[in-house]
Design an enzyme around this catalytic site. Sequence first.
Site, mmCIF file in Angstrom:
data_model
loop_
_atom_site.group_PDB
_atom_site.id
_atom_site.type_symbol
_atom_site.label_atom_id
_atom_site.label_comp_id
_atom_site.label_asym_id
_atom_site.label_seq_id
_atom_site.Cartn_x
_atom_site.Cartn_y
_atom_site.Cartn_z
ATOM 1 N N THR A 135 49.216 35.932 13.899
ATOM 2 C CA THR A 135 50.628 35.705 14.172
ATOM 3 C C THR A 135 50.723 35.588 15.692
ATOM 4 O OG1 THR A 135 51.104 37.076 12.253
ATOM 5 C CG2 THR A 135 52.908 36.757 13.791
ATOM 6 N N ARG B 203 61.549 32.857 7.662
ATOM 7 C CA ARG B 203 60.314 33.130 6.936
ATOM 8 C C ARG B 203 60.096 32.056 5.872
ATOM 9 N NH1 ARG B 203 55.507 35.704 6.870
ATOM 10 N NH2 ARG B 203 55.256 37.370 5.358
ATOM 11 N N THR C 189 54.448 32.771 12.612
ATOM 12 C CA THR C 189 53.077 32.821 12.113
ATOM 13 C C THR C 189 52.746 31.665 11.176
ATOM 14 O OG1 THR C 189 51.492 34.275 10.962
ATOM 15 C CG2 THR C 189 53.748 34.252 10.138
ATOM 16 N N ASN D 272 50.246 32.806 9.214
ATOM 17 C CA ASN D 272 49.620 33.890 8.468
ATOM 18 C C ASN D 272 48.156 34.029 8.867
ATOM 19 O OD1 ASN D 272 49.849 36.119 6.710
ATOM 20 N ND2 ASN D 272 48.695 35.008 5.155
ATOM 21 N N SER E 185 56.755 41.031 5.020
ATOM 22 C CA SER E 185 56.067 40.834 6.294
ATOM 23 C C SER E 185 56.093 42.132 7.086
ATOM 24 C CB SER E 185 56.761 39.735 7.111
ATOM 25 O OG SER E 185 56.269 39.688 8.431
ATOM 26 N N GLY F 259 49.445 40.908 14.467
ATOM 27 C CA GLY F 259 48.482 41.911 14.030
ATOM 28 C C GLY F 259 48.542 42.277 12.572
ATOM 29 N N GLY F 260 49.256 41.480 11.729
ATOM 30 C CA GLY F 260 49.279 41.788 10.308
ATOM 31 C C GLY F 260 49.815 43.181 10.046
ATOM 32 N N ASP G 144 50.786 36.645 1.371
ATOM 33 C CA ASP G 144 51.569 37.845 1.688
ATOM 34 C C ASP G 144 52.338 38.375 0.488
ATOM 35 O OD1 ASP G 144 50.668 38.006 4.220
ATOM 36 O OD2 ASP G 144 52.576 37.675 5.207
#
Length: 633
Positions: free
Chosen positions: A429, A146, A447, A449, A500, A527-528, A471
């Site tokens: 993503t 990340r 991702t 983002n 996340s 899909g967040g 985020d």
Amino acid sequence: MAQIDPWKFFFPEDAHQIEIGHIRYHRFTATGDDILIRFTSAPRTAQPTFCLTTLLLTASFLTIPLRGQQPDLEPTRAPHAMVVSIHHEASDAGLAILKQGGNAVDAAVAVGFALAVVYPVAGNIGGGGFMLIRDKHGKTHFLDYREKAPAAATRDMYLDAKGNVIPGMSLIGYKASGVPGTVAGLTYAQKHFGKLTLARDMAPAIKLASEGYALSAEEARILQSKNLARFPASARIFQRDGDFYKEGEIFKQPELAATLIRISQNPDDFYKGAMAKQIGDFEQSGGGLITAADLAAYEVKDRKPIKGKYHGYDLITAPPPSSGGIVLVEILNILSTYDLPKLGPDRSAAQVHIIAEAFRRAYMDRGDYLGDPDFNTLPLKQMANTNYAAAWRSSIDPVKPTPSASLVRPAGFMPPPPQATPVKESTETTHFSIVDTDGNAVSNTYTLNGNFGSGVTVEGLGFLLNNEMDDFTSKVGVPNMYGLIQSSANAVGPGKRPLSAMTPTIITTPAHRYKPGKLAFVMGTPGGSTIITTVANDIISTIDNGLNIQQVADAPRFHHQYLPDRIDMEKKFPAPPAEELKAMGYIINRLAVADEKNPGVWGDSELIAVDPKTGELLGGHDSRKSFGKASGY
């Protein structure tokens, strides 16, 4: 041949209900020729008004699901290996590596770098993500690559002098980017778990960037993003300075090809060499915060996965800084005692009600407690406690929703939450799933983002940077781009990794003594904030409701995240159960219902199942994207 409507045999034209024995049947029409029957207990004094033959006919038709609700599609089948991703070129790149003797991790490296070329909206080398690995012996690794906040990042960096969030500052431009982790993550995976060389794994991506690939109409349209037009290098590379690419044209990226060649020869160049200095200088020239020192300090974390159980299966999933795994386990723990098929078929109102209430409760905990585990103490054991799930379960009303405003957390399980009020996370993503011929499996979600990340392409290197700083909680109580509620535990801070929802997941049969369970499913989606609920629904649809893996990928989606207090639904979600849920007291938000040009969908489930009888691999590619593919041999 004329078709006969069977309902007319026992429903008079003007009748809205009938009673047979102790059951009262209600009729209402949906679109087309679908009819949904909702039934309730009738008074015990009611007398049958139809013969046994009619009753049997009625029962037989009640077992038929709404026509068109789940397409009768078959998964892609392969006896040896399978790669499923959002782009056919990337899937084929991974499959080619498998055929050359590479394992699932080699294929994942190939797919990850290939998607950076052919799916720049989310595939990347300027972003970050998570890779879940399970080898053929059952050993697991969760690689956290990340993005991290730069050393110069501060808690209030996106606020003005009055303490208000500056619109767009964490989304667009140089200051929106965290330190990218994708190159570190993919090369770490290849070095520690791959069989081939990095250069060999990256060869397909380099070829796609240098020789190009043909654009579909949808891909050409996506490249016209306004975010790209804002920045000179992005507009030049992806939009030819306004001379937009068209369907069938070959899209070549020579600058990116050169960058990939440099990485394949020396991956440390990206973080500690001349390339790191080039990235840092570029960021500084635009007012960004990332420096060469930030890149040199980046490291991949090999974390312990979250594990859980659900209806006879073992779950292996994402630990923090993903909220996905622990929230998924909490949701499934709450649902564990329900016999969902007895409530109704897949996507029936009765099922959706119970599932949405589990979503509501788990997302309340997500917002209050979760953040970067390197900087916060997180109550993971408490959230995974089955007694805690039982206490939550007891608060679910079987026939009506619990308003989020009046929801009270069960006492005696969780510590007091940090200061928290609602906060948001991008849908752009991408996920891919891989199983090789030895049974090694990879579930990878990564991702930029937002759509094309920050919109900024590094001049001379040809890759886009993320906008992952959005985020973080810019200000406690103010929603991010996905409307999620988060706490001060997810506040901006130097070196922190933002919360996340990415939820790469692998599911197996239970282990017996010292023998690991058998691989059953590899799952994940973009899909967040909807990622967790989509993965949960995918699990429920196949394990509980018996859908095949292609039907699971294509099933209409719904989502509840505690706040805002509503059920979000894809446009294609069947109207009758939606109306029933509305009658129960839910607020229903059907995505893009008034926009004819918007398909009103989210997510992109790229799934693999293993046939428990034959061992055959079954690939389910999400048909919401027309250019993806399940590739197997």
